[in-house]
Motif scaffolding. Structure first.
Motif, PDB file in Angstrom:
ATOM      1  N   VAL A 181       0.928  -1.188  -0.027  1.00 50.19           N
ATOM      2  CA  VAL A 181       0.001   0.001   0.094  1.00 50.19           C
ATOM      3  C   VAL A 181       1.059   1.259   0.076  1.00 50.19           C
ATOM      4  O   VAL A 181       1.709   1.485   0.941  1.00 50.19           O
ATOM      5  CB  VAL A 181      -0.788  -0.094   1.272  1.00 50.19           C
ATOM      6  N   LEU A 182       0.706   2.234  -1.091  1.00 51.10           N
ATOM      7  CA  LEU A 182       1.531   3.284  -1.420  1.00 51.10           C
ATOM      8  C   LEU A 182       0.488   4.778  -0.989  1.00 51.10           C
ATOM      9  O   LEU A 182      -0.673   4.239  -1.120  1.00 51.10           O
ATOM     10  CB  LEU A 182       2.006   3.432  -2.551  1.00 51.10           C
ATOM     11  N   SER A 183       1.341   5.643  -0.513  1.00 50.00           N
ATOM     12  CA  SER A 183       0.433   6.786  -0.319  1.00 50.00           C
ATOM     13  C   SER A 183      -0.113   7.190  -1.627  1.00 50.00           C
ATOM     14  O   SER A 183       0.315   7.118  -2.874  1.00 50.00           O
ATOM     15  CB  SER A 183       1.352   7.888   0.124  1.00 50.00           C
ATOM     16  N   ALA A 184      -1.148   8.046  -1.662  1.00 52.93           N
ATOM     17  CA  ALA A 184      -2.014   8.571  -2.782  1.00 52.93           C
ATOM     18  C   ALA A 184      -1.174   9.581  -3.620  1.00 52.93           C
ATOM     19  O   ALA A 184      -1.600   9.884  -4.735  1.00 52.93           O
ATOM     20  CB  ALA A 184      -3.319   9.166  -2.370  1.00 52.93           C
ATOM     21  N   ASP A 185      -0.127  10.268  -3.008  1.00 56.56           N
ATOM     22  CA  ASP A 185       0.581  11.000  -3.855  1.00 56.56           C
ATOM     23  C   ASP A 185       1.682  10.654  -4.797  1.00 56.56           C
ATOM     24  O   ASP A 185       2.631  11.404  -5.288  1.00 56.56           O
ATOM     25  CB  ASP A 185       1.079  12.309  -2.925  1.00 56.56           C
ATOM     26  N   LEU A 192      14.942  -2.418  -3.972  1.00 54.06           N
ATOM     27  CA  LEU A 192      14.447  -3.814  -3.753  1.00 54.06           C
ATOM     28  C   LEU A 192      13.782  -4.539  -5.111  1.00 54.06           C
ATOM     29  O   LEU A 192      14.001  -5.609  -5.206  1.00 54.06           O
ATOM     30  CB  LEU A 192      13.492  -3.784  -2.629  1.00 54.06           C
ATOM     31  N   GLY A 193      13.173  -3.600  -5.872  1.00 53.57           N
ATOM     32  CA  GLY A 193      12.683  -4.176  -7.119  1.00 53.57           C
ATOM     33  C   GLY A 193      11.142  -3.170  -7.413  1.00 53.57           C
ATOM     34  O   GLY A 193      11.365  -2.116  -6.891  1.00 53.57           O
ATOM     35  N   PHE A 194      10.739  -3.604  -8.431  1.00 54.73           N
ATOM     36  CA  PHE A 194       9.874  -2.626  -8.957  1.00 54.73           C
ATOM     37  C   PHE A 194       8.378  -3.007  -8.520  1.00 54.73           C
ATOM     38  O   PHE A 194       7.936  -4.088  -8.200  1.00 54.73           O
ATOM     39  CB  PHE A 194       9.585  -2.657 -10.582  1.00 54.73           C
ATOM     40  N   VAL A 195       7.262  -2.025  -8.602  1.00 56.21           N
ATOM     41  CA  VAL A 195       5.844  -2.280  -8.653  1.00 56.21           C
ATOM     42  C   VAL A 195       5.322  -1.452  -9.810  1.00 56.21           C
ATOM     43  O   VAL A 195       6.038  -0.394 -10.302  1.00 56.21           O
ATOM     44  CB  VAL A 195       5.195  -1.573  -7.507  1.00 56.21           C
ATOM     45  N   LYS A 196       4.233  -1.604 -10.155  1.00 58.08           N
ATOM     46  CA  LYS A 196       3.359  -1.019 -11.076  1.00 58.08           C
ATOM     47  C   LYS A 196       2.133  -0.147 -10.193  1.00 58.08           C
ATOM     48  O   LYS A 196       1.296  -0.802 -10.077  1.00 58.08           O
ATOM     49  CB  LYS A 196       2.813  -1.698 -12.252  1.00 58.08           C
ATOM     50  N   ASN A 197       2.379   0.997 -10.080  1.00 55.01           N
ATOM     51  CA  ASN A 197       1.203   1.648  -9.442  1.00 55.01           C
ATOM     52  C   ASN A 197       0.107   2.191 -10.362  1.00 55.01           C
ATOM     53  O   ASN A 197       0.290   2.915 -11.320  1.00 55.01           O
ATOM     54  CB  ASN A 197       1.716   3.054  -8.710  1.00 55.01           C
ATOM     55  N   ILE A 198      -1.033   1.586 -10.212  1.00 59.05           N
ATOM     56  CA  ILE A 198      -2.143   1.915 -11.289  1.00 59.05           C
ATOM     57  C   ILE A 198      -3.144   2.893 -10.483  1.00 59.05           C
ATOM     58  O   ILE A 198      -4.536   2.891 -10.869  1.00 59.05           O
ATOM     59  CB  ILE A 198      -2.841   0.373 -11.895  1.00 59.05           C
ATOM     60  N   GLY A 199      -2.924   3.395  -9.241  1.00 54.30           N
ATOM     61  CA  GLY A 199      -3.746   4.351  -8.635  1.00 54.30           C
ATOM     62  C   GLY A 199      -4.461   3.756  -7.377  1.00 54.30           C
ATOM     63  O   GLY A 199      -3.877   3.983  -6.125  1.00 54.30           O
ATOM     64  N   ASN A 200      -5.299   2.691  -7.644  1.00 51.63           N
ATOM     65  CA  ASN A 200      -5.821   2.151  -6.323  1.00 51.63           C
ATOM     66  C   ASN A 200      -5.254   1.073  -5.696  1.00 51.63           C
ATOM     67  O   ASN A 200      -5.410   0.651  -4.712  1.00 51.63           O
ATOM     68  CB  ASN A 200      -7.321   1.497  -6.841  1.00 51.63           C
ATOM     69  N   ARG A 201      -4.113   0.353  -6.583  1.00 53.77           N
ATOM     70  CA  ARG A 201      -3.242  -0.562  -6.002  1.00 53.77           C
ATOM     71  C   ARG A 201      -1.845  -0.419  -6.560  1.00 53.77           C
ATOM     72  O   ARG A 201      -1.761   0.396  -7.661  1.00 53.77           O
ATOM     73  CB  ARG A 201      -3.954  -1.873  -5.939  1.00 53.77           C
ATOM     74  N   ALA A 202      -0.886  -0.986  -5.997  1.00 51.46           N
ATOM     75  CA  ALA A 202       0.293  -1.161  -6.539  1.00 51.46           C
ATOM     76  C   ALA A 202       0.472  -2.593  -6.906  1.00 51.46           C
ATOM     77  O   ALA A 202       0.719  -3.527  -6.042  1.00 51.46           O
ATOM     78  CB  ALA A 202       1.411  -0.630  -5.916  1.00 51.46           C
ATOM     79  N   ASN A 203       0.915  -3.086  -8.217  1.00 48.89           N
ATOM     80  CA  ASN A 203       0.969  -4.563  -8.535  1.00 48.89           C
ATOM     81  C   ASN A 203       2.527  -4.816  -8.173  1.00 48.89           C
ATOM     82  O   ASN A 203       3.255  -4.055  -8.818  1.00 48.89           O
ATOM     83  CB  ASN A 203       0.771  -4.724  -9.989  1.00 48.89           C
ATOM     84  N   ASN A 204       2.829  -5.742  -7.202  1.00 49.07           N
ATOM     85  CA  ASN A 204       3.972  -6.177  -6.954  1.00 49.07           C
ATOM     86  C   ASN A 204       4.674  -7.209  -7.988  1.00 49.07           C
ATOM     87  O   ASN A 204       4.374  -8.051  -8.268  1.00 49.07           O
ATOM     88  CB  ASN A 204       3.794  -6.927  -5.585  1.00 49.07           C
ATOM     89  N   LEU A 205       5.807  -6.707  -8.492  1.00 49.42           N
ATOM     90  CA  LEU A 205       6.672  -7.244  -9.629  1.00 49.42           C
ATOM     91  C   LEU A 205       7.803  -8.006  -9.156  1.00 49.42           C
ATOM     92  O   LEU A 205       8.466  -8.455  -9.825  1.00 49.42           O
ATOM     93  CB  LEU A 205       7.180  -6.333 -10.649  1.00 49.42           C
ATOM     94  N   TYR A 206       7.941  -8.322  -7.717  1.00 44.43           N
ATOM     95  CA  TYR A 206       9.024  -9.149  -7.433  1.00 44.43           C
ATOM     96  C   TYR A 206       8.937 -10.504  -7.461  1.00 44.43           C
ATOM     97  O   TYR A 206       7.666 -11.036  -7.875  1.00 44.43           O
ATOM     98  CB  TYR A 206       9.076  -9.011  -5.723  1.00 44.43           C
ATOM     99  N   PRO A 207       9.914 -11.245  -8.170  1.00 44.29           N
ATOM    100  CA  PRO A 207       9.861 -12.315  -8.692  1.00 44.29           C
ATOM    101  C   PRO A 207       9.590 -13.497  -7.642  1.00 44.29           C
ATOM    102  O   PRO A 207       9.797 -13.599  -6.565  1.00 44.29           O
ATOM    103  CB  PRO A 207      11.571 -12.744  -8.791  1.00 44.29           C
ATOM    104  N   GLN A 208       8.479 -14.305  -8.143  1.00 43.26           N
ATOM    105  CA  GLN A 208       7.781 -15.201  -7.349  1.00 43.26           C
ATOM    106  C   GLN A 208       8.889 -16.181  -6.800  1.00 43.26           C
ATOM    107  O   GLN A 208       8.580 -16.632  -5.668  1.00 43.26           O
ATOM    108  CB  GLN A 208       6.875 -16.124  -8.353  1.00 43.26           C
ATOM    109  N   GLU A 209       9.732 -16.481  -7.337  1.00 41.90           N
ATOM    110  CA  GLU A 209      11.023 -17.526  -7.120  1.00 41.90           C
ATOM    111  C   GLU A 209      11.998 -16.977  -5.976  1.00 41.90           C
ATOM    112  O   GLU A 209      12.764 -17.915  -5.381  1.00 41.90           O
ATOM    113  CB  GLU A 209      11.641 -18.201  -8.309  1.00 41.90           C
TER     114      GLU A 209
END
Length: 468
Positions: free
Chosen positions: A415-419, A434-451
């Protein structure tokens, strides 16, 4: 510790009665904990630690932290490595002063590979190989986290290297051994030890060295290493390499206060033994040899591996996404290719070496995997997040708390802040990526490798971190 009778007899004879008593007493004590800092990523010094004498970035720790729950460990800011193994730094800094192509033949899990990559002259290429498929992914992860673009990770048997010819200036053979030096860390090593296994090991070690010898340039260095004590796998094998294959055994300058032992087999060449009652660390043996003789000339005709299928006819070259080049510092220093749907940047200085390896060997990863193309999307890769070649201005970043960092590394929702801006963001903890996320507004998709994720849902009540 219940040591095998044959081990007691053999090692007692090697060390002498007085030395063996002190040696046996040391095996009953807790082994030291040591790490090596990644100076490409941090200038931090471990809290309460003291330096490993033979390694400028190595430190002994006062106690064993909870490495799994330290985000900086996952960021590649340090590597947990046995202190004796860090002696490789002395070998490389004393003998390697110009850019080289180096092979770490038996490299998993990656301690000596990441150390070598840290101390080799800039402009060098490190090839790290592991024959075991279940171990090579760990090697690839650790090399990727270390973050240097001048690396290749392979998954091949030593015999597979023969067609490459005299490619390497330096070869490290940290050969599989009977593991006597790991007795106080690994009870299974004690249970599995036998004289018969020692014999199997020294014979296998000679096969490994013989298989790779033709790939070392004349005048090149072979670093021979084990984590065992007996003379058969150590001095006897070094003598065999020198006499049968043609090599000069070289000295390494050491300080008396390091308490490193020398040749215990009555030979007249220099070797370096770490014994737990004399040095602060586990058992290690290392010797340095320079290959003598002249070039063997061209190897037999180069043949492509059977599982590397050539495609008939001309195919349209995949279009390289232009944005990707802006994600690295000095993009013109790299050869850019599309491999399946991945964008790869490899140091252009060694592109011909890389192409030769690709044609003959099983390449697990190389250079920097910058991005992955999915449909119309260009997704920055985890390797880019870890790389020290990444342009720090390419992506907005978000500093997170310890709790958020652990959640991210577990591949949980963050969960990231709205700004914060939308799009691809780099997650940082104490400044380390640590890695990337894709912030789409209402949530941030976690792109950390599953493995790579932390699988444990447990969190210690009291977390001890290397850098506070």
């Amino acid at each position: 510790m219940n040591l095998p009778i044959d081990f007691i007899t053999r090692t007692g004879g090697l060390l002498g009665e007085g030395q063996f008593a002190a040696f046996r007493e040391a095996l009953a004590k807790e082994p030291p904990v040591s790490i090596r800092m990644n100076r490409l990523k941090t200038d931090a010094v471990p809290a309460g630690g003291h330096q490993v004498p033979w390694c400028g970035s190595g430190y002994y720790l006062a106690s064993r932290p909870t490495f799994t729950f330290d985000p900086l460990f996952h960021a590649g800011c340090y590597y947990v490595q046995e202190a004796s193994s860090m002696f490789l730094e002395q070998v490389l800094t004393q003998y390697v002063h110009e850019p080289v192509v180096m092979l770490d033949l038996c490299a998993a899990p990656g301690g000596k590979s990441t150390l070598a990559r840290s101390v080799l002259p800039e402009g060098s290429l490190l090839v790290a190989n592991e024959v075991m498929r279940n171990r090579v992914q760990v090697l690839a992860e650790n090399v990727t986290k270390w973050g240097h673009p001048g690396t290749v990770v392979l998954n091949n048997d030593p015999a597979d290297f023969a067609p490459l010819g005299e490619l390497f200036d330096v070869i490290l053979t940290d050969v599989p051994c009977s593991g006597e030096g790991m007795f106080r860390k690994d009870p299974v090593a004690v249970e599995e030890w036998s004289v018969e296994n020692v014999t199997l090991c020294w014979q296998r070690q000679r096969r490994i060295v013989r298989d790779i010898w033709h790939c070392l340039k004349p005048g090149g260095l072979l670093v021979y290493s084990t984590c065992t004590y007996n003379r058969e796998e150590n001095e006897d094998n070094v003598a065999w390499i020198a006499e049968e294959l043609g090599a000069e055994v070289l000295p390494v300058e050491v300080q008396p206060g390091w308490n490193i032992s020398g040749n215990l087999a009555g030979k007249d060449f220099p070797v370096y033994r770490f014994l737990p009652h004399r040095t602060e660390g586990e058992g290690l043996f290392m010797a340095v040899l320079r290959k003598t003789g002249e070039s063997e000339g061209d190897m037999p005709a180069f043949r492509q591996r059977k599982d590397k299928k050539t495609k008939a006819g001309k195919e349209k070259a995949p279009v390289l996404p232009k944005d990707a080049k802006g994600w690295l510092v000095s993009p013109d220093q790299y050869a850019w290719t599309m491999e399946q749907n991945r964008v790869i940047a490899f140091p252009i200085l060694y592109q011909s070496v890389y192409e030769k390896l690709q044609a003959q060997m099983r390449v697990v990863c190389a250079g920097v995997q910058v991005a992955e193309v999915k449909g119309k999307d260009l997704i920055p890769s985890q390797a880019l997040a870890m790389s020290v070649a990444r342009d720090e201005t390419a992506f907005p970043s978000v500093e997170v708390s310890y709790e958020q960092a652990i959640a991210y590394l577990r591949k949980e929702a963050v969960v990231l802040s709205a700004d914060v801006p939308r799009g691809y963001l780099l997650i940082r903890y104490k400044g380390a990526a640590l890695g990337f996320v894709k912030n789409i507004g209402n949530r941030a998709n976690n792109l950390y490798p599953q493995e790579w994720r932390i699988r444990s849902g447990y969190l210690p009540e009291q977390v001890s971190l290397v850098v506070r």
